[in-house]
Design a protein around this motif. Structure first.
Motif, PDB file in Angstrom:
ATOM      1  N   ILE A   1       0.837  -1.197   0.000  1.00  0.00           N
ATOM      2  CA  ILE A   1       0.000   0.000   0.000  1.00  0.00           C
ATOM      3  C   ILE A   1       0.874   1.250   0.000  1.00  0.00           C
ATOM      4  N   ASP A   2       1.904   1.220   0.836  1.00  0.00           N
ATOM      5  CA  ASP A   2       2.773   2.388   0.920  1.00  0.00           C
ATOM      6  C   ASP A   2       3.471   2.643  -0.414  1.00  0.00           C
ATOM      7  N   ALA A   3       3.844   1.548  -1.097  1.00  0.00           N
ATOM      8  CA  ALA A   3       4.513   1.703  -2.382  1.00  0.00           C
ATOM      9  C   ALA A   3       3.586   2.379  -3.379  1.00  0.00           C
ATOM     10  N   TYR A   4       2.311   1.980  -3.364  1.00  0.00           N
ATOM     11  CA  TYR A   4       1.348   2.612  -4.272  1.00  0.00           C
ATOM     12  C   TYR A   4       1.210   4.095  -3.961  1.00  0.00           C
ATOM     13  N   PHE A   5       1.019   4.403  -2.665  1.00  0.00           N
ATOM     14  CA  PHE A   5       0.840   5.806  -2.282  1.00  0.00           C
ATOM     15  C   PHE A   5       2.067   6.618  -2.626  1.00  0.00           C
ATOM     16  N   ASP A   6       3.226   6.028  -2.377  1.00  0.00           N
ATOM     17  CA  ASP A   6       4.474   6.746  -2.595  1.00  0.00           C
ATOM     18  C   ASP A   6       4.646   7.088  -4.074  1.00  0.00           C
ATOM     19  N   ALA A   7       4.310   6.128  -4.940  1.00  0.00           N
ATOM     20  CA  ALA A   7       4.590   6.305  -6.355  1.00  0.00           C
ATOM     21  C   ALA A   7       3.492   7.058  -7.089  1.00  0.00           C
ATOM     22  N   GLN A   8       2.228   6.845  -6.688  1.00  0.00           N
ATOM     23  CA  GLN A   8       1.133   7.303  -7.533  1.00  0.00           C
ATOM     24  C   GLN A   8       0.321   8.472  -6.964  1.00  0.00           C
ATOM     25  N   VAL A   9       0.366   8.679  -5.671  1.00  0.00           N
ATOM     26  CA  VAL A   9      -0.568   9.624  -5.063  1.00  0.00           C
ATOM     27  C   VAL A   9       0.164  10.879  -4.620  1.00  0.00           C
ATOM     28  N   ALA A  10      -0.459  12.021  -4.870  1.00  0.00           N
ATOM     29  CA  ALA A  10       0.130  13.285  -4.444  1.00  0.00           C
ATOM     30  C   ALA A  10       0.261  13.313  -2.927  1.00  0.00           C
ATOM     31  N   GLY A  11       1.411  13.701  -2.457  1.00  0.00           N
ATOM     32  CA  GLY A  11       1.619  13.759  -1.022  1.00  0.00           C
ATOM     33  C   GLY A  11       2.287  12.509  -0.492  1.00  0.00           C
ATOM     34  N   GLY A  12       2.104  11.410  -1.179  1.00  0.00           N
ATOM     35  CA  GLY A  12       2.839  10.198  -0.836  1.00  0.00           C
ATOM     36  C   GLY A  12       2.418   9.483   0.408  1.00  0.00           C
ATOM     37  N   GLY A  13       1.219   9.719   0.882  1.00  0.00           N
ATOM     38  CA  GLY A  13       0.772   8.985   2.078  1.00  0.00           C
ATOM     39  C   GLY A  13      -0.683   9.261   2.348  1.00  0.00           C
ATOM     40  N   VAL A  14      -1.201   8.633   3.381  1.00  0.00           N
ATOM     41  CA  VAL A  14      -2.593   8.875   3.769  1.00  0.00           C
ATOM     42  C   VAL A  14      -2.618  10.164   4.588  1.00  0.00           C
ATOM     43  N   PRO A  15      -3.355  11.180   4.126  1.00  0.00           N
ATOM     44  CA  PRO A  15      -3.286  12.479   4.822  1.00  0.00           C
ATOM     45  C   PRO A  15      -3.941  12.427   6.206  1.00  0.00           C
ATOM     46  N   CYS A  16      -3.346  13.161   7.142  1.00  0.00           N
ATOM     47  CA  CYS A  16      -3.914  13.203   8.482  1.00  0.00           C
ATOM     48  C   CYS A  16      -5.238  13.970   8.492  1.00  0.00           C
ATOM     49  N   GLY A  17      -5.274  15.085   7.764  1.00  0.00           N
ATOM     50  CA  GLY A  17      -6.498  15.867   7.795  1.00  0.00           C
ATOM     51  C   GLY A  17      -7.513  15.295   6.837  1.00  0.00           C
ATOM     52  N   GLY A  18      -8.512  14.615   7.352  1.00  0.00           N
ATOM     53  CA  GLY A  18      -9.521  14.072   6.462  1.00  0.00           C
ATOM     54  C   GLY A  18     -10.347  13.006   7.126  1.00  0.00           C
ATOM     55  N   LEU A  19     -11.411  12.663   6.407  1.00  0.00           N
ATOM     56  CA  LEU A  19     -12.299  11.615   6.886  1.00  0.00           C
ATOM     57  C   LEU A  19     -11.948  10.337   6.145  1.00  0.00           C
ATOM     58  N   HIS A  20     -11.669   9.286   6.872  1.00  0.00           N
ATOM     59  CA  HIS A  20     -11.303   8.020   6.256  1.00  0.00           C
ATOM     60  C   HIS A  20     -12.313   6.959   6.665  1.00  0.00           C
ATOM     61  N   GLU A  21     -12.846   6.280   5.676  1.00  0.00           N
ATOM     62  CA  GLU A  21     -13.813   5.227   5.971  1.00  0.00           C
ATOM     63  C   GLU A  21     -13.130   3.876   5.809  1.00  0.00           C
ATOM     64  N   VAL A  22     -13.401   2.998   6.755  1.00  0.00           N
ATOM     65  CA  VAL A  22     -12.954   1.620   6.640  1.00  0.00           C
ATOM     66  C   VAL A  22     -14.220   0.784   6.690  1.00  0.00           C
ATOM     67  N   ALA A  23     -14.547   0.133   5.577  1.00  0.00           N
ATOM     68  CA  ALA A  23     -15.846  -0.524   5.483  1.00  0.00           C
ATOM     69  C   ALA A  23     -15.672  -2.028   5.364  1.00  0.00           C
TER      70      ALA A  23
END
Lengths: 553, 254
Positions: B47-69
């Motif tokens: 997961i970290d590799a995906y975020f690091d390579a593909q997503v702006a910011g490179g991680g799961v942002p602290c400020g935000g609403l995250h759903e785990v379903a």
């Protein structure tokens, strides 16, 4: 007439074990007023009363000289020309009586003010009531206690003394009457003999109002016994309900409560409204004003409220009382108001203001010192945050006032091998206990415990290959699970001290006194469980039951 | 000829890129997709590799609403396990004495039980830092989450509802508040509805002590969307058995 048989009592006196001391200070105002008068000479306090300057209170010497309360000043001067006088300050005298009541708390915590505040002449009457039930033995018995009180009053101001008469009886009414009308200064009525002691006293000893006393005199009723001979219904018809009530209270047949002196709240804000208010919004605004007043008081004293009590008095005199506990002492008006808003919104059935709320009172019932937060000067608004702990306390307060103290909790480890007892939930409002003191069992591997523990172990149907073995399949909440991986058993025996305590209650013992074999289980779907067999097969039970206790993520 | 074609293709591509950039800016103006503030890594390499390579910011942002379903209701424990994992990571971003607000609805409490203190350490959380709401209604739960955002000492709040779902208005309100406060709200849900969450993770438990984790929704700027098949994870800290030399009592072929 006098030989007529005493009618049967309507009911037996209540045997309550209650012991009441009534103290009466016949010369209170005069004797406590000034430090510098000569106690051996007649002395009186003067005030305007019934359109004339009259003696309000006199000392003992004045009484001996033939003066009496409510006598006009010229008459008194004619009798005793060199009498010392002073102007009366009745508020001051009442204040001194209250001080005296606090001082008397050395004998008992439950001290009430007298129920009759005026004599038949309309003058102030000074007396106190002490509930000494269960306290007398600390002073060597009732006799010793009473003598101790009398000696201390006699020794007031280097022996000048305060005249005090006292009586101990089983009811407020009896003690009150005996203190004033008994032949001796100190009277103790043995338990259960109130009736015999009270009956020979004059009717005035029943705390009757002046018209009733007059009526008794005109009817020739000289003692309570003569009054008590009449059927109660006739008395009520002739006098109204009051004399019968007083009679029954004196004889211990009707209950009477003693309202204690309580120290007045130090921080209080109050508002009386000219007209009843029913709208919640208006009330909230008013409470907001009270909060600001109270917060200013608290800040001036360097204190923060730990508990707030608000009392809303309706126009029909019903008092709605709300209590709010706070996590940390606070003197922040906005914070208090927010808590009350939450609380008012959450009242079950809403706020029933009836025909309107007429008076509001806000009291900081419990306070604690706070260090005033330093004002940040010259910082931008974003940096002006309160300290983290205070902020957390504020959050706890808001959560608790809306959700309830038993809902907002924090887990606290507890020294126990039984898994469900190894942690307890306590309210966040309770002071953070020294968590490091709690013994955490070093043998327990945190990973071997489920992340979630069911509120109570749930019985499950289990099929095992061998009776002592791991489950093969089981049914939980009507769903059948096929076990693929079973890891265990982890054997947890009951705590040895548990059986000793629980011996008397078989039910509690029955559940807790069996050894549990815990298994960590995964089923075909990949769901993971923590379940146990209650009792060792064949050694503790022939047919062990299985329970589901937790789930692994 | 070929060269001319190439250059016109390049020109087209540049034009399209320009248009796309303008569109990105426009969207970012109205809905800031690019994350601000701190972000975390999940601790799962894939997961970290995906975020690091593909997503702006490179991680799961602290400020935000995250759903785990949950994939199905029975997967709620796995959902909570993953949510706790994220919560532990978020907690590590906060100060030492920050707390985790953990709230459950009545139904979640009844079905899934209460968090068990002695096990928290295995999931990177500590007992002393937990404040627990023991069964409240969904509106109260969401209210508590919003209140927690106003308090800087709550590093993360984790709200569990197994049966009821916040509607779009609720989730948008929470999402905006969380983004403004730059602190996370985690929602562990048994069911899902339309929401304004920054991420939505769909979790299913799979045999042999694993999770199937799918990133269903990602409201961040990314280059390639997350794999629709998701990731299969066998988190070491979540293993119920598998100590090196201890065999389970029973292992059945599936």
């Amino acid at each position: 007439m006098t030989s007529a048989p005493f009618p049967p009592k309507p009911q037996e006196p209540l045997v309550t074990g209650r012991r009441i001391v009534a103290l009466w200070f016949p010369h209170w105002a005069a004797e406590t007023s000034r430090a510098d008068y000569d106690a051996t000479q007649p002395f009186a306090l003067i005030d305007m009363h019934k359109n004339a300057q009259r003696l309000i209170s006199l000392n003992k010497a004045a009484g001996i000289a033939g003066l009496y309360p409510s006598m006009t000043l010229p008459d008194a001067r004619a009798l005793v020309p060199d009498m010392q006088t002073a102007m009366a300050d009745l508020q001051d005298a009442a204040g001194r009586l209250q001080k005296c009541a606090y001082w008397l708390q050395r004998y008992t915590p439950w001290i009430g003010e007298d129920t009759m505040l005026q004599t038949a002449d309309g003058l102030n009457d000074y007396g106190l009531l002490l509930d000494i039930s269960g306290c007398a033995h600390l002073f060597g018995g009732e006799r010793a206690l009473l003598e101790d009180i009398a000696a201390r009053f006699a020794g007031y101001r280097a022996g000048r003394g305060i005249t005090a008469r006292a009586a101990i009886a089983g009811s407020i009414g009896a003690a009150w009457g005996l203190a004033r009308f008994a032949a001796h200064e100190l009277v103790i009525v043995p338990e259960g003999q109130d009736t015999e002691a009270v009956l020979p006293l004059p009717p005035a000893a029943l705390r009757l109002s002046p018209p009733h006393i007059d009526l008794c005199q005109r009817l020739g009723l000289d003692t309570i016994a003569e009054l008590a001979r009449f059927p109660r219904a006739d008395l009520t018809r002739r006098f109204g309900p009051e004399p019968v009530l007083r009679l029954e209270q004196a004889l211990g047949q009707a209950g009477e409560s003693l309202n204690p002196y309580l120290p007045p709240p130090q921080f209080l804000a109050r508002k009386n409204l000219p007209q009843g208010v029913t709208q919640t919004e208006a009330l909230t605004a008013l409470i907001g004003e009270l909060c600001e007043t109270l917060a200013a008081q608290l800040q001036a004293a360097g204190q923060g409220a730990q508990r707030l009590d608000v009392a809303l008095t309706r126009s029909d005199n019903l008092v709605l009382a709300l209590a709010l506990p706070l996590a940390h002492p606070s003197a922040d008006a906005a914070h208090m108001l927010r808590l009350f808003e939450e609380r008012l919104n959450r009242l079950s059935g809403g706020l029933d203001a009836g025909f309107g709320i007429e008076s509001l009172q806000l009291v900081a019932a419990k306070t604690n010192a706070i260090t005033a937060p330093q004002e940040n000067i010259g910082l931008s608004g974003r940096l002006r945050k309160s300290t983290p702990i205070a902020a957390l306390g504020g959050l706890y307060d808001r959560l608790v006032s809306r959700l309830g103290a038993q809902v907002v909790v924090r887990p606290v480890p507890h020294a126990s091998y039984i898994p469900e007892r190894a942690v307890r939930f306590v309210s966040v409002l309770q002071a953070q206990s020294n968590a490091s003191n709690a013994v955490v069992n070093p043998l327990v591997d945190a990973a071997a415990r489920p992340l979630f523990m069911l509120c109570a172990p749930e019985p499950i149907e289990v099929i095992a290959e061998i009776p002592e073995g791991a489950p093969y399949r089981f049914r939980w909440r009507r769903v059948l699970h096929e076990v693929t991986i079973a890891y265990g058993p982890e054997r947890i025996s009951p705590e040895w001290w548990d059986g000793l305590v629980g011996e008397s209650h078989a039910g509690a013992k029955g559940h807790n006194s069996k050894t549990r074999d815990y298994y960590r289980i995964e089923d075909t779907q990949g769901h993971r469980f923590w379940l146990y067999r209650d009792g060792l097969y064949d050694r503790e039970t022939g047919n062990p039951r299985w329970f589901m206790q937790g789930v692994f993520p | 000829m070929q060269r001319a074609l190439n250059s016109s293709r390049q020109a087209n591509r540049a034009k399209r890129q320009h248009k796309l950039n303008r569109l990105h800016r426009l969207v970012a103006k109205h809905e800031p997709m690019v994350q601000r503030g701190a972000s975390i890594t999940t601790g799962f390499a894939e997961i970290d590799a995906y975020f690091d390579a593909q997503v702006a910011g490179g991680g799961v942002p602290c400020g935000g609403l995250h759903e785990v379903a949950a994939e199905s209701t029975a997967d709620m424990p796995a959902v909570l396990g993953f949510a706790h994992r994220l919560a532990a990571r978020f907690m590590a971003q906060g100060a030492d004495d920050d707390v985790l607000l953990y709230g459950q609805t009545h139904a979640a409490c009844r079905d899934g039980g209460q968090p068990y203190g002695p096990a928290l350490a295995a999931h990177g959380l500590s007992v002393e830092k937990l404040v627990y709401l023991d069964g409240v209604t969904l509106p109260d739960l969401l209210w508590a989450g919003e209140q927690a955002l106003t308090c800087p000492s709550v590093a993360c709040s984790l709200l569990t509802s197994s049966e009821t779902v916040p509607d779009f208005t609720h989730s948008r309100r929470l999402s905006l508040a969380a983004r403004a406060a730059e602190r996370p709200i985690l929602l562990a849900l048994g069911k899902t509805a339309a929401s304004a969450a920054t991420t939505r993770w769909r979790i299913a438990a799979i045999p042999n002590q694993g999770w199937q984790v799918t990133l269903e929704k990602l409201r961040l700027a990314y280059d390639t969307p997350p794999p629709s098949a998701g990731w299969v994870l066998y988190p070491a800290t979540m293993q119920i058995v598998e100590k090196p030399n201890v065999m389970p009592l029973m292992r059945r072929a599936v």
